[in-house]
Write a protein that holds these residues in place. Structure first.
Motif, PDB file in Angstrom:
ATOM      1  N   ILE A  34       0.767  -1.341  -0.025  1.00  0.00           N
ATOM      2  CA  ILE A  34       0.083  -0.042   0.124  1.00  0.00           C
ATOM      3  C   ILE A  34       0.926   1.181   0.008  1.00  0.00           C
ATOM      4  O   ILE A  34       1.840   1.278   0.679  1.00  0.00           O
ATOM      5  CB  ILE A  34      -1.023   0.233   1.226  1.00  0.00           C
ATOM      6  N   ALA A  35       0.365   2.263  -0.947  1.00  0.00           N
ATOM      7  CA  ALA A  35       1.419   3.265  -0.766  1.00  0.00           C
ATOM      8  C   ALA A  35       0.497   4.823  -0.541  1.00  0.00           C
ATOM      9  O   ALA A  35      -0.642   4.609  -0.793  1.00  0.00           O
ATOM     10  CB  ALA A  35       1.853   3.568  -2.046  1.00  0.00           C
ATOM     11  N   TRP A  36       1.041   5.669  -0.045  1.00  0.00           N
ATOM     12  CA  TRP A  36       0.625   7.013   0.197  1.00  0.00           C
ATOM     13  C   TRP A  36       1.213   7.889  -0.756  1.00  0.00           C
ATOM     14  O   TRP A  36       2.210   7.961  -0.998  1.00  0.00           O
ATOM     15  CB  TRP A  36       0.776   7.395   1.547  1.00  0.00           C
ATOM     16  N   TYR A  37       0.418   8.512  -1.571  1.00  0.00           N
ATOM     17  CA  TYR A  37       0.557   9.567  -2.660  1.00  0.00           C
ATOM     18  C   TYR A  37       0.172  11.024  -2.155  1.00  0.00           C
ATOM     19  O   TYR A  37      -0.686  10.904  -1.399  1.00  0.00           O
ATOM     20  CB  TYR A  37       0.246   9.493  -4.025  1.00  0.00           C
ATOM     21  N   ARG A  38       0.537  11.896  -2.738  1.00  0.00           N
ATOM     22  CA  ARG A  38       0.199  13.353  -2.370  1.00  0.00           C
ATOM     23  C   ARG A  38       0.126  14.179  -3.701  1.00  0.00           C
ATOM     24  O   ARG A  38       0.834  14.023  -4.458  1.00  0.00           O
ATOM     25  CB  ARG A  38       0.590  14.148  -1.351  1.00  0.00           C
ATOM     26  N   GLN A  39      -0.792  15.148  -3.639  1.00  0.00           N
ATOM     27  CA  GLN A  39      -0.683  15.911  -4.898  1.00  0.00           C
ATOM     28  C   GLN A  39      -1.181  17.445  -4.556  1.00  0.00           C
ATOM     29  O   GLN A  39      -2.276  17.718  -3.992  1.00  0.00           O
ATOM     30  CB  GLN A  39      -1.675  15.413  -6.125  1.00  0.00           C
ATOM     31  N   ALA A  40      -0.186  18.391  -4.602  1.00  0.00           N
ATOM     32  CA  ALA A  40      -0.511  19.687  -4.326  1.00  0.00           C
ATOM     33  C   ALA A  40      -0.850  20.485  -5.650  1.00  0.00           C
ATOM     34  O   ALA A  40      -0.850  19.984  -6.717  1.00  0.00           O
ATOM     35  CB  ALA A  40       0.876  20.360  -3.991  1.00  0.00           C
ATOM     36  N   PRO A  41      -1.659  21.536  -5.566  1.00  0.00           N
ATOM     37  CA  PRO A  41      -2.227  22.261  -6.536  1.00  0.00           C
ATOM     38  C   PRO A  41      -1.205  22.671  -7.480  1.00  0.00           C
ATOM     39  O   PRO A  41       0.083  23.242  -7.264  1.00  0.00           O
ATOM     40  CB  PRO A  41      -2.632  23.520  -5.896  1.00  0.00           C
ATOM     41  N   GLY A  42      -1.359  22.272  -8.852  1.00  0.00           N
ATOM     42  CA  GLY A  42      -0.384  22.600  -9.786  1.00  0.00           C
ATOM     43  C   GLY A  42       0.744  22.030  -9.950  1.00  0.00           C
ATOM     44  O   GLY A  42       1.490  21.947 -10.723  1.00  0.00           O
ATOM     45  N   LYS A  43       0.784  20.791  -9.027  1.00  0.00           N
ATOM     46  CA  LYS A  43       2.066  19.709  -9.105  1.00  0.00           C
ATOM     47  C   LYS A  43       1.495  18.334  -9.356  1.00  0.00           C
ATOM     48  O   LYS A  43       0.204  17.983  -9.340  1.00  0.00           O
ATOM     49  CB  LYS A  43       2.605  19.711  -7.742  1.00  0.00           C
ATOM     50  N   GLN A  44       2.506  17.527  -9.779  1.00  0.00           N
ATOM     51  CA  GLN A  44       2.051  16.287 -10.422  1.00  0.00           C
ATOM     52  C   GLN A  44       1.983  15.415  -8.726  1.00  0.00           C
ATOM     53  O   GLN A  44       2.623  15.748  -7.603  1.00  0.00           O
ATOM     54  CB  GLN A  44       3.277  15.472 -10.835  1.00  0.00           C
ATOM     55  N   ARG A  45       1.324  14.030  -8.828  1.00  0.00           N
ATOM     56  CA  ARG A  45       0.992  13.317  -7.712  1.00  0.00           C
ATOM     57  C   ARG A  45       2.344  12.752  -7.485  1.00  0.00           C
ATOM     58  O   ARG A  45       3.170  12.229  -8.435  1.00  0.00           O
ATOM     59  CB  ARG A  45       0.199  12.469  -8.085  1.00  0.00           C
ATOM     60  N   GLU A  46       2.767  12.576  -6.026  1.00  0.00           N
ATOM     61  CA  GLU A  46       4.184  12.223  -5.765  1.00  0.00           C
ATOM     62  C   GLU A  46       3.975  11.160  -4.893  1.00  0.00           C
ATOM     63  O   GLU A  46       3.017  11.022  -4.016  1.00  0.00           O
ATOM     64  CB  GLU A  46       5.005  13.037  -5.198  1.00  0.00           C
ATOM     65  N   ASP A  89       3.790  20.584   2.868  1.00  0.00           N
ATOM     66  CA  ASP A  89       3.184  19.124   2.971  1.00  0.00           C
ATOM     67  C   ASP A  89       1.757  19.385   2.571  1.00  0.00           C
ATOM     68  O   ASP A  89       1.089  18.201   2.498  1.00  0.00           O
ATOM     69  CB  ASP A  89       3.368  18.699   4.508  1.00  0.00           C
ATOM     70  N   THR A  90       1.139  20.508   2.433  1.00  0.00           N
ATOM     71  CA  THR A  90      -0.020  20.914   1.916  1.00  0.00           C
ATOM     72  C   THR A  90      -0.214  20.088   0.732  1.00  0.00           C
ATOM     73  O   THR A  90       0.204  20.309  -0.390  1.00  0.00           O
ATOM     74  CB  THR A  90      -0.452  22.156   1.938  1.00  0.00           C
ATOM     75  N   ALA A  91      -1.415  19.152   0.561  1.00  0.00           N
ATOM     76  CA  ALA A  91      -1.591  18.488  -0.645  1.00  0.00           C
ATOM     77  C   ALA A  91      -3.048  17.605  -0.197  1.00  0.00           C
ATOM     78  O   ALA A  91      -3.349  17.521   0.928  1.00  0.00           O
ATOM     79  CB  ALA A  91      -0.415  17.508  -1.095  1.00  0.00           C
ATOM     80  N   VAL A  92      -3.574  17.063  -1.362  1.00  0.00           N
ATOM     81  CA  VAL A  92      -4.479  16.104  -1.201  1.00  0.00           C
ATOM     82  C   VAL A  92      -3.730  14.728  -0.962  1.00  0.00           C
ATOM     83  O   VAL A  92      -2.904  14.496  -1.878  1.00  0.00           O
ATOM     84  CB  VAL A  92      -5.517  16.081  -2.359  1.00  0.00           C
ATOM     85  N   TYR A  93      -4.051  13.921  -0.075  1.00  0.00           N
ATOM     86  CA  TYR A  93      -3.119  12.628   0.093  1.00  0.00           C
ATOM     87  C   TYR A  93      -4.212  11.535  -0.241  1.00  0.00           C
ATOM     88  O   TYR A  93      -5.116  11.423   0.074  1.00  0.00           O
ATOM     89  CB  TYR A  93      -2.717  12.345   1.588  1.00  0.00           C
ATOM     90  N   TYR A  94      -3.465  10.623  -1.043  1.00  0.00           N
ATOM     91  CA  TYR A  94      -4.240   9.463  -1.459  1.00  0.00           C
ATOM     92  C   TYR A  94      -3.564   8.177  -1.186  1.00  0.00           C
ATOM     93  O   TYR A  94      -2.396   8.112  -0.984  1.00  0.00           O
ATOM     94  CB  TYR A  94      -4.188   9.590  -2.992  1.00  0.00           C
TER      95      TYR A  94
END
Length: 115
Positions: A34-46, A89-94
């Motif tokens: 299982i992985a956690w990714y995040r995506q900040a506005p205007g940036k790629q998901r990492e 660290d502000t982002a949507v975390y998936y």
């Protein structure tokens, strides 16, 4: 069918902590990494961190020493403990897993860190 549900996001001041949870369905969840990714506005998901079915972990350099990923297979849940949070660290975390080569994603949870 694979379902992933994230929770635990919110607004926190810099230096604070949050714990994210990713709840999954059944045996598919337990036997997969299982992985956690995040995506900040205007940036790629990492990629932020991942954990194997056996508990081996991997972290992005930007979060090493601050974030900890763990899993409780009895609860079909993976956690991301986030300490010493920074505004960047502000982002949507998936959360994410791959099953038969297909990626599955949760709906995401917003983390906002104020300075």
């Amino acid at each position: 069918q694979v379902q992933l549900v994230e929770s635990g996001g919110g607004l926190v001041q810099a230096g604070g902590s949050l714990r994210l949870s990713c709840a999954g369905s059944g045996s598919i969840f337990r036997i997969n990494a299982i992985a956690w990714y995040r995506q900040a506005p205007g940036k790629q998901r990492e990629l932020v961190a991942d954990i194997s079915s056996g508990g081996s972990t991997n972290y992005a350099d930007s979060v090493k020493g601050r974030f900890t990923i763990s899993r409780d297979n009895a609860k079909n849940t993976v956690y991301l403990q986030m300490n010493s949070l920074k505004p960047e660290d502000t982002a949507v975390y998936y959360c994410n897993l791959y099953y038969w080569g297909k990626p599955y994603w949760g709906q995401g949870t917003q983390v906002t860190v104020s300075s």
